[in-house]
Design an enzyme around this catalytic site. Structure first.
Site, PDB file in Angstrom:
ATOM      1  N   HIS A  19       3.421   4.162  15.211  1.00  0.00           N
ATOM      2  CA  HIS A  19       1.716   4.403  15.151  1.00  0.00           C
ATOM      3  C   HIS A  19       1.930   3.141  16.448  1.00  0.00           C
ATOM      4  O   HIS A  19       1.341   2.239  16.558  1.00  0.00           O
ATOM      5  CB  HIS A  19       0.767   3.462  14.144  1.00  0.00           C
ATOM      6  CG  HIS A  19       1.198   4.150  13.248  1.00  0.00           C
ATOM      7  ND1 HIS A  19       0.137   5.966  12.672  1.00  0.00           N
ATOM      8  CD2 HIS A  19       1.679   4.511  12.400  1.00  0.00           C
ATOM      9  CE1 HIS A  19       1.257   5.799  11.836  1.00  0.00           C
ATOM     10  NE2 HIS A  19       2.005   5.447  11.189  1.00  0.00           N
ATOM     11  N   LYS A 103       4.392  16.330  12.195  1.00  0.00           N
ATOM     12  CA  LYS A 103       3.997  15.614  11.560  1.00  0.00           C
ATOM     13  C   LYS A 103       3.652  15.935  10.248  1.00  0.00           C
ATOM     14  O   LYS A 103       1.961  16.469  10.324  1.00  0.00           O
ATOM     15  CB  LYS A 103       3.075  14.231  11.491  1.00  0.00           C
ATOM     16  CG  LYS A 103       3.356  13.218  10.561  1.00  0.00           C
ATOM     17  CD  LYS A 103       4.501  12.140   9.468  1.00  0.00           C
ATOM     18  CE  LYS A 103       4.496  11.163   8.884  1.00  0.00           C
ATOM     19  NZ  LYS A 103       3.988   9.910   9.489  1.00  0.00           N
ATOM     20  N   HIS A 178       9.714   6.644   6.294  1.00  0.00           N
ATOM     21  CA  HIS A 178       9.442   5.386   5.383  1.00  0.00           C
ATOM     22  C   HIS A 178       9.951   5.892   3.793  1.00  0.00           C
ATOM     23  O   HIS A 178       8.661   5.080   3.058  1.00  0.00           O
ATOM     24  CB  HIS A 178       7.842   4.819   5.450  1.00  0.00           C
ATOM     25  CG  HIS A 178       7.191   6.094   5.761  1.00  0.00           C
ATOM     26  ND1 HIS A 178       6.383   6.880   4.323  1.00  0.00           N
ATOM     27  CD2 HIS A 178       5.914   5.919   6.922  1.00  0.00           C
ATOM     28  CE1 HIS A 178       5.557   7.339   5.089  1.00  0.00           C
ATOM     29  NE2 HIS A 178       5.212   7.344   5.783  1.00  0.00           N
TER      30      HIS A 178
HETATM   31  C1  NCD Z   1      -0.097   4.435   8.483  1.00  0.00           C
HETATM   32  C2  NCD Z   1      -1.413   3.421   9.865  1.00  0.00           C
HETATM   33  O1  NCD Z   1      -2.022   3.164   9.795  1.00  0.00           O
HETATM   34  O2  NCD Z   1      -1.326   4.777  10.068  1.00  0.00           O
HETATM   35  N1  NCD Z   1      -0.182   3.477   7.810  1.00  0.00           N
HETATM   36  C3  NCD Z   1       0.441   2.991   7.052  1.00  0.00           C
HETATM   37  O3  NCD Z   1       0.049   1.859   6.103  1.00  0.00           O
HETATM   38  N2  NCD Z   1       1.836   3.341   7.153  1.00  0.00           N
HETATM   39  C4  NCD Z   1      -0.120   5.872   8.544  1.00  0.00           C
HETATM   40  C5  NCD Z   1       1.213   6.310   7.724  1.00  0.00           C
HETATM   41  O4  NCD Z   1       1.964   6.104   8.256  1.00  0.00           O
HETATM   42  O5  NCD Z   1       0.530   6.289   6.516  1.00  0.00           O
HETATM   43 ZN    ZN Z   2       3.534   5.985   9.555  1.00  0.00          ZN
END
Ligand code: NCD
Ligand code: ZN
Length: 347
Positions: A19, A103, A178
């Site tokens: 991100h 996605k 993940h």
């Molecule tokens: C991600 C985000 O903050 O954009 N947050 C997370 O906990 N991984 C979104 C995501 O990938 O689930």
């Molecule tokens: Zn993510």
């Protein structure tokens, strides 16, 4: 007896899930990713989300413009799938070299997923087109039924959504993002050629106890949430096996500290400042440094049908202190392992 080498050199790795955000936050965090990774799969969950090729072209240009001078980094863009996405938008965006993947966020599963998919049937025409074209679908694999326990959401998603989807559309190429459970690692390992998974550095290094150690630790809260120790051990075995189904994806997800240190704190762990070093530590602990390159630099490009990187990166076994913050003022982010001593360092 084997001794750990003092340094390792591997092909430059890629981050298959990150991100990068936008605007000032992007400018603050992008150098962390660009210093270590040659390419990254950039998540589209901006506000509003990146749903069209035109939006992705604009976002890609903003990322490239924000790169530090001399950085060698290529953002690979993704489309945010909604109930309204048209197959033609994805097909054209892919043909034009804009969309590397698509996605899928189940609606309300995680941060900025309000526009996500409410039911798989609603996007079946898009998925069928993607299967025909070979475009990978990247899945946030958590059930969203509020009745499902937060620690069971990944396993339930696999049983209730992923397995039926793959039975209906076996040619669709899927990355389960993940992963956090033994169930996911087992499913993907035995799932054939059309499925793979990314694994984060934080899910390899913490279990759910860490979130509550001595009090509540908002900077260790992410989705999918860390699970119990047996799952962490399963993820470590999967990553260190070198198996082609598993590759590096940090899910580095920066949030400004006040938005995490709050009555209702955001989900997301910011690992870009320390990721490659932490992964190297895991492979060292597993006695698997000889398989680190497969996980970090080879398996991802093979699944995405891209060339491997030609440049090399060296990591040294040399203690250093992870930064305590990245960015300034209201946007300061607390990195994973902030202020702690790490064993490996990117040379
Ligand atoms: C991600 C985000 O903050 O954009 N947050 C997370 O906990 N991984 C979104 C995501 O990938 O689930
Ligand atoms: Zn993510």
């Amino acid at each position: 007896m084997t001794t750990t080498p003092v340094q390792i050199t591997i092909r430059r790795p890629d981050d298959w899930h990150v991100h990068l955000r936008d605007g000032a936050m992007m400018r603050a965090v992008l150098p962390c990713t660009a210093r270590q990774f040659a390419r990254a799969i950039v998540m589209p969950n901006l506000v509003p989300p990146v749903t069209t090729a035109a939006a992705a072209v604009g976002y890609r240009a903003r990322i490239v413009a924000a790169l530090p001078a001399g950085a060698d980094f290529t953002p690979l863009m993704t489309a945010y799938l909604t109930d309204e996405t048209e197959p033609q938008e994805i097909a054209r965006g892919h043909a034009d070299g804009v969309f590397t993947a698509v996605k899928l966020y189940p609606a309300h599963a995680t941060t900025n997923s309000a526009y996500g998919v409410t039911a798989i049937d609603k996007v079946m025409r898009v998925l069928e087109r993607m299967a025909a074209l070979g475009v990978p679908l990247l899945v946030h694999g958590e059930a969203t039924d509020p009745e499902v326990d937060i620690f069971d959401r990944e396993a339930v998603f696999i049983d209730h959504t992923l397995i039926p989807l793959r039975r209906h559309l076996p040619e669709l190429r899927i990355v389960l993002e993940h992963i956090t459970t033994q169930e996911a690692a087992d499913y993907v390992e035995h799932g054939g050629d059309n499925i793979a998974a990314t694994i984060t550095a934080h899910h390899l290094t913490i279990n759910r106890n860490a979130i509550f150690q001595g009090g509540i630790r908002p900077h260790l809260y992410c989705l999918p949430i860390a699970k119990r120790e047996k799952h962490r051990l399963a993820l470590r075995r999967a990553a260190a096996s070198g198996d082609r189904h598993f590759f590096l994806g940090t899910d580095s997800a920066p949030h400004a500290a006040p938005t995490k240190e709050a009555a209702c704190g955001c989900a997301g762990i910011f690992t870009a400042a320390t990721a490659l070093e932490l992964y190297a530590g895991v492979f060292e602990e597993k006695g698997a440094l000889d398989r680190f390159e497969a996980f970090a630099s080879l398996n991802g490009p093979a699944f995405y049908r891209l060339l491997v990187n030609e440049e090399r990166i060296t990591l040294r076994r040399e203690p250093w202190t992870a930064p305590s913050t990245i960015g300034d003022g209201k946007l300061a982010v607390h990195p994973f392992r902030a202020g702690e001593t790490l064993r490996w360092r990117v040379a």
